[in-house]
Design an enzyme around this catalytic site. Sequence first.
Site, mmCIF file in Angstrom:
data_model
loop_
_atom_site.group_PDB
_atom_site.id
_atom_site.type_symbol
_atom_site.label_atom_id
_atom_site.label_comp_id
_atom_site.label_asym_id
_atom_site.label_seq_id
_atom_site.Cartn_x
_atom_site.Cartn_y
_atom_site.Cartn_z
ATOM 1 N N GLU A 86 71.418 98.772 30.682
ATOM 2 C CA GLU A 86 72.211 99.778 29.265
ATOM 3 C C GLU A 86 70.829 99.902 28.391
ATOM 4 O OE1 GLU A 86 76.042 97.142 30.029
ATOM 5 O OE2 GLU A 86 74.932 96.113 28.687
ATOM 6 N N CYS A 111 66.176 82.789 30.328
ATOM 7 C CA CYS A 111 66.160 82.401 29.608
ATOM 8 C C CYS A 111 68.092 82.070 29.583
ATOM 9 C CB CYS A 111 65.701 83.444 28.192
ATOM 10 S SG CYS A 111 63.834 83.502 28.080
ATOM 11 N N CYS A 114 70.292 84.210 27.420
ATOM 12 C CA CYS A 114 70.154 85.537 27.347
ATOM 13 C C CYS A 114 71.238 85.885 28.882
ATOM 14 C CB CYS A 114 69.267 85.941 27.932
ATOM 15 S SG CYS A 114 68.797 87.912 28.048
ATOM 16 N N SER A 190 58.962 93.674 23.240
ATOM 17 C CA SER A 190 58.476 91.999 22.615
ATOM 18 C C SER A 190 57.895 91.639 24.258
ATOM 19 C CB SER A 190 60.670 92.435 22.579
ATOM 20 O OG SER A 190 60.640 90.668 22.342
ATOM 21 N N SER A 213 58.616 86.537 21.943
ATOM 22 C CA SER A 213 59.975 85.857 21.466
ATOM 23 C C SER A 213 59.195 84.077 21.541
ATOM 24 C CB SER A 213 60.864 85.937 22.738
ATOM 25 O OG SER A 213 61.355 87.624 22.229
ATOM 26 N N LEU A 214 59.489 83.381 20.255
ATOM 27 C CA LEU A 214 58.626 81.951 20.521
ATOM 28 C C LEU A 214 60.128 80.821 20.973
ATOM 29 C CD1 LEU A 214 56.600 79.815 20.051
ATOM 30 C CD2 LEU A 214 57.392 80.518 17.248
ATOM 31 N N ASN A 293 73.282 85.786 19.764
ATOM 32 C CA ASN A 293 74.350 86.601 19.464
ATOM 33 C C ASN A 293 75.069 85.640 21.424
ATOM 34 O OD1 ASN A 293 74.184 88.381 18.197
ATOM 35 N ND2 ASN A 293 72.404 88.857 19.537
ATOM 36 N N CYS A 335 70.887 91.992 20.729
ATOM 37 C CA CYS A 335 69.854 91.285 21.447
ATOM 38 C C CYS A 335 70.390 90.277 22.138
ATOM 39 C CB CYS A 335 69.732 90.457 20.645
ATOM 40 S SG CYS A 335 67.935 91.752 19.524
HETATM 41 N N1 SAH Z 1 62.547 90.645 27.422
HETATM 42 C C1 SAH Z 1 61.958 90.404 26.202
HETATM 43 C C2 SAH Z 1 62.489 91.432 25.431
HETATM 44 C C3 SAH Z 1 64.091 91.490 25.684
HETATM 45 S S1 SAH Z 1 64.744 90.328 24.708
HETATM 46 C C4 SAH Z 1 61.699 89.268 25.035
HETATM 47 O O1 SAH Z 1 62.307 88.204 25.277
HETATM 48 O O2 SAH Z 1 60.761 89.121 23.964
HETATM 49 C C5 SAH Z 1 65.324 90.679 23.194
HETATM 50 C C6 SAH Z 1 64.558 89.928 22.219
HETATM 51 O O3 SAH Z 1 66.415 88.967 22.639
HETATM 52 C C7 SAH Z 1 64.141 88.256 22.525
HETATM 53 O O4 SAH Z 1 63.673 88.539 21.481
HETATM 54 C C8 SAH Z 1 64.942 87.570 23.298
HETATM 55 O O5 SAH Z 1 65.097 86.487 23.563
HETATM 56 C C9 SAH Z 1 65.925 87.900 22.019
HETATM 57 N N2 SAH Z 1 67.928 87.510 22.502
HETATM 58 C C10 SAH Z 1 67.924 86.836 23.897
HETATM 59 N N3 SAH Z 1 69.257 86.945 24.351
HETATM 60 C C11 SAH Z 1 69.734 86.637 23.184
HETATM 61 C C12 SAH Z 1 71.292 86.077 22.718
HETATM 62 N N4 SAH Z 1 71.830 86.086 23.550
HETATM 63 N N5 SAH Z 1 71.242 86.420 21.075
HETATM 64 C C13 SAH Z 1 70.054 86.556 20.302
HETATM 65 N N6 SAH Z 1 68.843 87.258 20.605
HETATM 66 C C14 SAH Z 1 68.765 86.756 21.915
HETATM 67 FE FE1 SF4 Z 2 64.495 88.546 30.322
HETATM 68 FE FE2 SF4 Z 2 63.597 88.782 27.495
HETATM 69 FE FE3 SF4 Z 2 66.408 88.229 28.471
HETATM 70 FE FE4 SF4 Z 2 64.637 85.807 28.605
HETATM 71 S S1 SF4 Z 2 65.373 86.856 26.755
HETATM 72 S S2 SF4 Z 2 65.950 86.761 29.726
HETATM 73 S S3 SF4 Z 2 62.438 87.457 28.801
HETATM 74 S S4 SF4 Z 2 65.213 89.597 28.835
#
Ligand code: SAH
Ligand code: SF4
Length: 341
Positions: A86, A111, A114, A190, A213-214, A293, A335
């Site tokens: 997507e 993560c 996510c 990112s 992404s901290l 989200n 996100c």
């Molecule tokens: N893998 C990379 C880039 C893709 S995710 C990363 O993790 O940085 C892009 C951003 O969306 C990251 O900061 C991630 O932590 C955030 N993200 C992931 N799941 C989320 C959620 N459920 N709600 C809000 N942000 C989220």
């Molecule tokens: Fe992968 Fe980024 Fe999602 Fe973590 S937040 S699972 S690194 S896409």
Amino acid sequence: MNLVRIENFFKENSIPAFRLNQIRDAVYKQYATDWEEIKTLPADLRASLAEKEGRLLSISPEEILVSQNHDAIKFCFRLRDGHKIEGVLMNILPEKWALCLSTQVGCAVRCAFCATGKRGLRRNLSPEEITDQFIFAADHLKKLNGCKIHSVVFMGMGEPFLNYNSVAEAIRIITSPELIGLGRRHVSVSTSGHVPGIRAFAKEFPQCNLAFSLHAADDVLRTDLVPLNARYPLSQVAKALQDYIAATHRKVFIEYVMLDGVNSSRSMPDKINDYLRTISAPKYFTINLIPYNRTGGPFRAPAPERMQIFQGLLQELGWEVTIRKSLGDDIAGACGQLAGR
Ligand code: SAH
Ligand code: SF4
């Protein structure tokens, strides 16, 4: 579209090189998505290319969803092997659209919050599969309202630095003036904290933007939330970011997903402050608080007032802090919601 493959086909068949330039311009400058749209090519050449190459683009749209207030458009693409990814166009400012690109099918980092990571990694995307998302979205936007894509963020499905070579090649195609030609300052990547990736990116793309992404400023909590932290703990990421700033003199964007009762308590801003100050001065950072989200897990976003208090505490400590507006959460395009199902 894979220009190198087409070039080889042309060499094997003694087709003149200017034909290649016509294809390059039609796809990268005019956003042609089908051989039939490249009218500068003779019909018989279009037909033999279609036979040899298959479709012009390596991805085809399965579904296009528009958010209720029309500020987000989510594209669900099918790859040639049937996998799905997507991408999301977001109207970030009047007339300004940012495209969020995917770099992998799924994600190995997994993560906790996510949707992409839920089922692990299926496979990496090729450079062509990444740039074709751009071509398709740019063509869609051009036909929709005449706007051009203003910026690209590698924040879709996948960890960009676990597919470094494809992402690097895609950035070259997106930013080369003779190819797509977007300015390097309009590209952001990112990462969840892949240290070798940060180092390579600093060397190769010092004009692009980096987001880290901290999500937590202590190793125990961060390893729970972002398992890659076990391999690259906070101290190692800090060193890589220090070197990144020294080499590029650029700001780093810090992303922080707000999870109620997990990483959003009043004691966290102090920890974030301590950690980031070990890296560099506040002028080198912008902190983005992202309201969680929903992805079907146990988490919840804190109430908006609580996020504002959190923001205020960080601001008092000297940091520039924004709360990200979630675009497209009604079409599962915000996100962390991209799953490619
Ligand atoms: N893998 C990379 C880039 C893709 S995710 C990363 O993790 O940085 C892009 C951003 O969306 C990251 O900061 C991630 O932590 C955030 N993200 C992931 N799941 C989320 C959620 N459920 N709600 C809000 N942000 C989220
Ligand atoms: Fe992968 Fe980024 Fe999602 Fe973590 S937040 S699972 S690194 S896409």
